[in-house]
Design a protein around this motif. Structure first.
Motif, short mmCIF file in Angstrom:
data_model
loop_
_atom_site.label_atom_id
_atom_site.label_comp_id
_atom_site.label_asym_id
_atom_site.label_seq_id
_atom_site.Cartn_x
_atom_site.Cartn_y
_atom_site.Cartn_z
N LEU A 182 1.90 4.52 -8.70
CA LEU A 182 1.60 4.57 -7.21
C LEU A 182 2.22 3.20 -6.82
CD1 LEU A 182 -0.06 6.23 -5.31
CD2 LEU A 182 -2.03 4.68 -5.75
N LYS A 183 2.86 3.51 -5.55
CA LYS A 183 3.71 2.04 -5.18
C LYS A 183 3.10 1.67 -3.41
CE LYS A 183 7.79 2.63 -7.43
NZ LYS A 183 8.98 2.32 -7.44
N ALA A 184 2.80 0.58 -3.30
CA ALA A 184 2.13 0.10 -2.02
C ALA A 184 3.33 0.56 -0.82
CB ALA A 184 2.03 -1.26 -2.02
N SER A 185 4.55 0.54 -1.12
CA SER A 185 5.48 0.95 -0.26
C SER A 185 5.75 2.31 0.13
CB SER A 185 6.90 0.59 -0.63
OG SER A 185 7.36 1.22 -1.68
N ALA A 186 4.97 3.40 -0.65
CA ALA A 186 4.89 4.50 -0.56
C ALA A 186 3.52 5.15 0.32
CB ALA A 186 4.98 5.58 -1.62
N LEU A 187 2.70 3.86 0.52
CA LEU A 187 1.23 4.56 1.08
C LEU A 187 1.03 4.00 2.54
CD1 LEU A 187 -1.16 3.24 -1.95
CD2 LEU A 187 -0.52 5.60 -1.31
N LYS A 188 0.07 4.57 3.07
CA LYS A 188 -0.24 4.09 4.50
C LYS A 188 -1.94 4.39 4.49
CE LYS A 188 1.27 8.13 7.12
NZ LYS A 188 1.26 8.99 6.16
N ILE A 189 -2.54 3.50 5.36
CA ILE A 189 -3.85 3.59 5.51
C ILE A 189 -4.16 5.06 6.24
CG2 ILE A 189 -5.85 2.67 7.01
CD1 ILE A 189 -4.48 0.65 4.88
N GLY A 190 -4.99 5.32 5.48
CA GLY A 190 -5.50 6.99 5.77
C GLY A 190 -4.76 7.98 5.09
N ASP A 191 -3.91 7.83 4.24
CA ASP A 191 -3.38 8.96 3.26
C ASP A 191 -4.65 9.26 2.47
OD1 ASP A 191 -1.02 8.28 4.20
OD2 ASP A 191 -0.08 7.39 2.30
N THR A 225 -8.22 7.87 -11.57
CA THR A 225 -7.52 7.22 -12.53
C THR A 225 -6.17 8.27 -12.43
OG1 THR A 225 -8.40 8.33 -14.34
CG2 THR A 225 -9.01 5.96 -14.10
N ASP A 226 -6.28 9.45 -12.34
CA ASP A 226 -5.17 10.55 -12.25
C ASP A 226 -4.25 9.93 -11.12
OD1 ASP A 226 -6.13 11.98 -14.35
OD2 ASP A 226 -6.62 13.54 -12.99
N TYR A 227 -4.85 9.50 -9.91
CA TYR A 227 -4.17 9.03 -8.77
C TYR A 227 -3.41 7.68 -8.95
CZ TYR A 227 -3.38 8.23 -3.72
OH TYR A 227 -2.71 7.97 -2.57
N VAL A 228 -4.43 6.72 -9.23
CA VAL A 228 -3.71 5.45 -9.36
C VAL A 228 -3.00 5.10 -10.82
CG1 VAL A 228 -5.39 4.64 -7.97
CG2 VAL A 228 -5.77 4.21 -10.25
N GLY A 229 -3.21 5.93 -11.77
CA GLY A 229 -2.51 5.43 -13.01
C GLY A 229 -3.51 4.76 -14.12
N ASP A 230 -3.35 5.01 -15.18
CA ASP A 230 -3.83 4.50 -16.38
C ASP A 230 -3.76 2.81 -16.43
OD1 ASP A 230 -4.57 6.88 -17.32
OD2 ASP A 230 -3.01 7.14 -18.70
N ALA A 231 -4.82 2.37 -16.70
CA ALA A 231 -5.08 0.96 -16.69
C ALA A 231 -4.83 0.13 -15.45
CB ALA A 231 -3.93 0.42 -17.86
N ARG A 232 -4.81 0.68 -14.39
CA ARG A 232 -4.75 0.08 -13.10
C ARG A 232 -5.99 -0.16 -12.45
NH1 ARG A 232 0.13 -0.56 -11.36
NH2 ARG A 232 1.87 0.11 -12.67
N LEU A 233 -6.93 0.54 -12.76
CA LEU A 233 -8.42 0.67 -12.05
C LEU A 233 -8.96 -0.78 -12.31
CD1 LEU A 233 -10.02 2.39 -10.04
CD2 LEU A 233 -11.20 3.00 -12.09
N ARG A 234 -9.42 -1.42 -11.14
CA ARG A 234 -10.16 -2.61 -11.36
C ARG A 234 -11.62 -2.61 -10.83
NH1 ARG A 234 -6.22 -3.09 -13.64
NH2 ARG A 234 -4.63 -4.71 -13.67
N SER A 235 -12.02 -1.47 -10.02
CA SER A 235 -13.30 -1.40 -9.59
C SER A 235 -13.55 0.11 -9.09
CB SER A 235 -13.88 -2.45 -8.67
OG SER A 235 -13.42 -2.25 -7.33
N PHE A 236 -14.82 0.35 -9.47
CA PHE A 236 -15.02 1.73 -8.93
C PHE A 236 -16.44 1.97 -9.24
CE2 PHE A 236 -15.95 6.50 -11.01
CZ PHE A 236 -15.79 6.82 -9.78
#
Length: 140
Positions: free
Chosen positions: A3-12, A72-83
């Protein structure tokens, strides 16, 4: 692909069905995995006759685990910091649950990009069974 910040926007928003027709077998399997053998989740006679519920029902943490897998399916493995979140309604055998993730914020901190997500899981009737949030590190 990460997942890349450049490909995201608020509300996606993305959605994922996390269980289609929850079974009593899945409830018992989760009870074994979690060592939570509360009879409300596994014993139909106890749940209906002694406790007055219409059936056994899912563990709250099972709902959270299925929801967390969608995160985790969306953000990727080992990237989650809080849930985290709150259980809002019971989950019953036969329920189909869908998790919706909505981008609330994208930000930079210490040369890392983060995404904050609103997390909602609903049943087939649209009732919210879990509501919370998650944060993950993402690529720039």
């Amino acid at each position: 692909m990460a997942l890349k910040a450049s490909a995201l926007k608020i509300g996606d928003t993305v959605e994922q069905v996390v269980v289609d027709g929850l079974t009593r077998t899945q409830l018992v399997m989760y009870a074994g995995a979690s060592c939570d053998f509360n009879p409300l989740h596994t014993d139909e006679v106890y749940a209906t006759r002694a406790a007055g519920f219409p059936s056994v029902f899912g563990h709250g943490m099972l709902t959270m685990a299925m929801t967390g897998k969608a995160v985790t399916d969306y953000v990727g493995d080992a990237r989650l910091r809080s849930f985290g979140g709150r259980f809002r309604d019971q989950v019953w055998p036969g329920d189909t649950l869908t998790t919706r993730l909505t981008v609330r914020e994208i930000r930079q901190r210490d040369q890392e990009s983060f995404v904050s997500l609103d997390v909602t899981t609903v049943n087939q009737s649209g009732a919210t069974v879990f509501a919370g949030s998650a944060e993950a590190v993402i690529e720039q």
